[in-house]
Motif scaffolding. Structure first.
Motif, PDB file in Angstrom:
ATOM      1  N   PHE A   1      -2.736   7.786   3.266  1.00 28.13           N
ATOM      2  CA  PHE A   1      -1.628   6.962   3.742  1.00 28.13           C
ATOM      3  C   PHE A   1      -1.197   7.328   5.162  1.00 28.13           C
ATOM      4  CE2 PHE A   1      -1.579   6.911  -0.848  1.00 28.13           C
ATOM      5  CZ  PHE A   1      -1.449   5.557  -1.120  1.00 28.13           C
ATOM      6  N   ARG A   2      -1.910   8.245   5.778  1.00 27.36           N
ATOM      7  CA  ARG A   2      -1.652   8.577   7.182  1.00 27.36           C
ATOM      8  C   ARG A   2      -2.574   7.801   8.121  1.00 27.36           C
ATOM      9  NH1 ARG A   2      -1.997  14.181   5.047  1.00 27.36           N
ATOM     10  NH2 ARG A   2       0.085  14.743   4.326  1.00 27.36           N
ATOM     11  N   LEU A   3      -3.486   7.033   7.573  1.00 25.03           N
ATOM     12  CA  LEU A   3      -4.460   6.308   8.380  1.00 25.03           C
ATOM     13  C   LEU A   3      -3.970   4.896   8.675  1.00 25.03           C
ATOM     14  CD1 LEU A   3      -7.667   7.486   6.510  1.00 25.03           C
ATOM     15  CD2 LEU A   3      -6.776   8.331   8.676  1.00 25.03           C
ATOM     16  N   PRO A   4      -3.857   4.529   9.946  1.00 27.75           N
ATOM     17  CA  PRO A   4      -3.319   3.213  10.299  1.00 27.75           C
ATOM     18  C   PRO A   4      -4.164   2.077   9.731  1.00 27.75           C
ATOM     19  CG  PRO A   4      -4.370   4.259  12.202  1.00 27.75           C
ATOM     20  CD  PRO A   4      -4.287   5.298  11.132  1.00 27.75           C
ATOM     21  N   LEU A   5      -3.485   0.984   9.407  1.00 32.55           N
ATOM     22  CA  LEU A   5      -4.083  -0.232   8.858  1.00 32.55           C
ATOM     23  C   LEU A   5      -4.606  -0.023   7.443  1.00 32.55           C
ATOM     24  CD1 LEU A   5      -6.064  -1.463  12.025  1.00 32.55           C
ATOM     25  CD2 LEU A   5      -3.782  -2.150  11.274  1.00 32.55           C
ATOM     26  N   PHE A   6      -5.415   1.008   7.234  1.00 31.22           N
ATOM     27  CA  PHE A   6      -5.964   1.274   5.911  1.00 31.22           C
ATOM     28  C   PHE A   6      -4.849   1.500   4.901  1.00 31.22           C
ATOM     29  CE2 PHE A   6      -7.761   4.249   2.707  1.00 31.22           C
ATOM     30  CZ  PHE A   6      -8.774   3.444   2.225  1.00 31.22           C
ATOM     31  N   ARG A   7      -3.821   2.238   5.301  1.00 33.77           N
ATOM     32  CA  ARG A   7      -2.728   2.546   4.366  1.00 33.77           C
ATOM     33  C   ARG A   7      -2.011   1.274   3.928  1.00 33.77           C
ATOM     34  NH1 ARG A   7       2.699   1.891   6.675  1.00 33.77           N
ATOM     35  NH2 ARG A   7       3.366   3.933   5.929  1.00 33.77           N
ATOM     36  N   ASP A   8      -1.885   0.289   4.809  1.00 34.56           N
ATOM     37  CA  ASP A   8      -1.226  -0.955   4.434  1.00 34.56           C
ATOM     38  C   ASP A   8      -2.085  -1.758   3.462  1.00 34.56           C
ATOM     39  OD1 ASP A   8       1.145  -0.807   6.269  1.00 34.56           O
ATOM     40  OD2 ASP A   8      -0.455  -0.686   7.747  1.00 34.56           O
TER      41      ASP A   8
END
Length: 335
Positions: A147-154
């Motif tokens: 959940f710290r990875l941009p876009l992927f977490r969303d």
């Protein structure tokens, strides 16, 4: 060994099922890296301003994965998930009613390599969770790192994935009015190193944190066994004490991630590749174990409830195993 190629003429539905599973495997193995690269390219390129604004929003939104996430009913009902379900196929089995006025903690077993059963049943509506358990909202717990990875977490939050840290569990199980389900793959990533066809090894004897959480919030415990989960992939031999296993365990301690060396079939042939085998998955949801709320449970109370949970889990497995292809003489190996 000769390569077994797939037939040239296959029904369109089979092609769609393979494509659905291919994108799912890609999302597990490479989508996070692609999202991070895309964000960095935008930040260093002409789209630096939108990327910067998104980064600021990420900071403001940093607590969301531990506060129920941000699910999207639309994403959970995508047609691709029905093709994903039918590839194996995946079936969700209800054995007892669950009162929607309570909160629940589902213990999912076994972890398998890529937790296909947990994803298909609890991160999509393809197997009918909402119809089988009306009034309940499932949340599959995943390592906080993702959940710290941009876009992927969303993207992963849209399916109902949330952080597996203690604050996240406390938030879900502490909701007034009930209706929340925290789904935990109890064996965690280390158990994935045991996943191979025929394996029935569960890492659970020392796993008691989920028991304590259930006691602290008075959440009902529900054992869940996913028959067929370990049949989807082969692994490079890694017996305990081997060099391969030692390296895997070392990396797991350093990175917090297990790295099973798995293989199964490909897109156009059946001899090797990273797509799972077409094996049926039957995820059986057991009867709830009602738990009294105990804000400060003693070690003895945790141990007693843990023992009860193990008894119920073993009973669930033994009751259903022959129905789903497990020989009568095979039993769970708890470590």
């Amino acid at each position: 060994m000769p390569i077994r190629f797939a037939p040239l003429r296959l029904p369109l539905r089979r092609r769609l099922q393979t494509a659905a599973v291919l994108q799912w495997v890609f999302s597990f193995l490479a989508l996070a890296q692609c999202c991070l690269a895309l964000f960095l390219l935008a930040l260093l390129g002409e789209l630096w301003l939108p990327a910067l604004l998104y980064a600021a929003w990420l900071y403001l939104d940093r607590e969301t994965p531990a506060r129920g996430g941000r699910r999207s009913p639309w994403v959970r009902r995508w047609a691709v998930w029905r093709h994903f379900r039918d590839y194996f196929p995946i079936t969700l089995v209800k054995t007892a009613p669950l009162d929607p006025s309570r909160n629940y903690l589902f213990g999912f077993h076994p972890h398998g390599v890529l937790v296909a059963g947990a994803f298909g049943n609890f991160c999509t509506e393809a197997t009918g969770f909402g119809e089988l358990f009306p009034g309940l909202t499932p949340h599959l717990l995943m390592l906080p790192f993702w959940f710290r990875l941009p876009l992927f977490r969303d993207y992963i939050m849209s399916g109902g994935l949330v952080s597996s840290d203690k604050a996240s569990v406390d938030y879900l199980l502490g909701q007034e009015g009930g209706g929340q389900v925290a789904v935990i793959a109890v064996g965690g990533p280390p158990e994935s190193l045991e996943a191979r066809p025929g394996a029935l090894t569960l890492q659970i004897l020392s796993r008691k944190g989920f028991i304590k959480a259930a006691l602290q919030h008075g959440a009902a415990l529900v054992p869940v066994f996913s028959f067929g989960e370990n049949e989807l992939f082969h692994q490079v031999p890694n017996p305990r004490g081997s060099l391969v296993r030692a390296v895997q365990e070392r990396l797991q301690k350093l990175l917090g991630l297990a790295l099973p060396l798995f293989h199964a079939r490909g897109v156009f042939q059946y001899s090797f590749g990273l797509l799972p085998f077409r094996r049926p998955i039957h995820t059986v949801v057991g009867a709830p174990i009602l738990v009294p709320r105990t804000p400060c449970p003693s070690r003895e109370a945790v141990d007693r409830l843990h023992a009860t949970y193990l008894e119920r889990l073993i009973a669930l497995f033994e009751e259903h195993k022959t129905k789903y292809g497990v020989p009568l003489e095979k039993h769970l190996n708890l470590i």
